[in-house]
Design an enzyme around this catalytic site. Sequence first.
Site, short mmCIF file in Angstrom:
data_model
loop_
_atom_site.label_atom_id
_atom_site.label_comp_id
_atom_site.label_asym_id
_atom_site.label_seq_id
_atom_site.Cartn_x
_atom_site.Cartn_y
_atom_site.Cartn_z
N HIS A 258 38.63 38.09 36.43
CA HIS A 258 37.75 39.01 36.39
C HIS A 258 37.74 40.15 35.55
O HIS A 258 38.88 40.05 34.72
CB HIS A 258 37.85 39.69 38.10
CG HIS A 258 39.23 40.26 38.22
ND1 HIS A 258 39.62 41.59 37.88
CD2 HIS A 258 40.24 39.84 38.78
CE1 HIS A 258 40.89 41.92 38.13
NE2 HIS A 258 41.25 40.78 38.70
N CYS A 276 46.11 37.23 38.77
CA CYS A 276 44.65 36.76 38.28
C CYS A 276 44.53 37.06 36.68
O CYS A 276 45.62 37.39 36.10
CB CYS A 276 43.63 37.66 38.91
SG CYS A 276 43.32 37.74 40.70
#
Length: 330
Positions: A258, A276
């Site tokens: 992201h 992430c």
Amino acid sequence: MSATAVCVLTLTLAGCSAQAGTGAGTAERPGAGDRKPPAAANQTRGASPEADPTPSTAPEPAELGDALKNPLKNPLKDTLKGIRINIADRQTVGVGMPISVTFARPVPAAERAAVERLLTVETTTGVTGSWSWIKDRDLLDGQRVDYRPRDFWKPGTEVTVRAGSGRSDVDRHFTVGRSLVATVDVRTHTMTVEKDGTTRRVPITAGAPGMDTWNGTMVVSDKQRRVLMDSRTVGYGDAYKGYYAYAVHLTTSGTYLHQNPRADTYAGRRNVTHGCVGLATDGTARRFYEEVIPGDVVRVTGSTDTVAAGNGYGDWNLNWDEWRAGSALR
């Protein structure tokens, strides 16, 4: 028609092979990741997203419900009642998407072969494939069985999955789209995106030491324009809570790829996230978000622990022999 030709057209759960010419989940903390502290590990590297006014792009799984009407002719009716298929009818998916069937109750080992015989996969191209019973991270043993080819699906393949036996069958038809495979190298802080024969390199930042991004092959389950990520849901206290944009969902434990403002400084240089994969705010994250679809492949190399098969669609982390061993009809 020869036996070989029949196998080309209909691949049962037994894994018939024929050679020719397959979330909602958790989110992570500010920066990346979905790995709980060591004491609470259990394949978690992310934070559960709270209610987000922006709906997920993932289609609702197809419910088979009372697909089998006659319990006398179909003693497995109760088992098949309420099963779900992860791919929507007429959906286009990436080359890595397994067909995942989940059950309302665990299927006993003694019944699994019979259940597999009621699930078939038909393709327009020759495919060597098999079903395998997967221990889903959030379900009990025996509640999930997945089908995947030996290798990634061939782009353009038309697939029909059928559950049941007789006129009460429920069919789902889907198409395999163009190929997109993104390889994240956490050592060089780069992501190589291969799409339809073209290649580009993108700077990224991955999990910081001790909060390493999962290693191995993951498959995009869904994506959301923004996700609320809360560190308290994964044991990181009040480290962060906020919305993160252009979130591509990779594991049920909370791994996303992201947009991350810290990537504006550290992408290509240093790993600083909570697990992430972070992309810069200069349009890099948005471009990747807009081109990926469910079923696209994200491989992570150079990290530590390999993501489990049942943590999202980690099916490709099992080699072919291991995968086939998971079928009750092997």
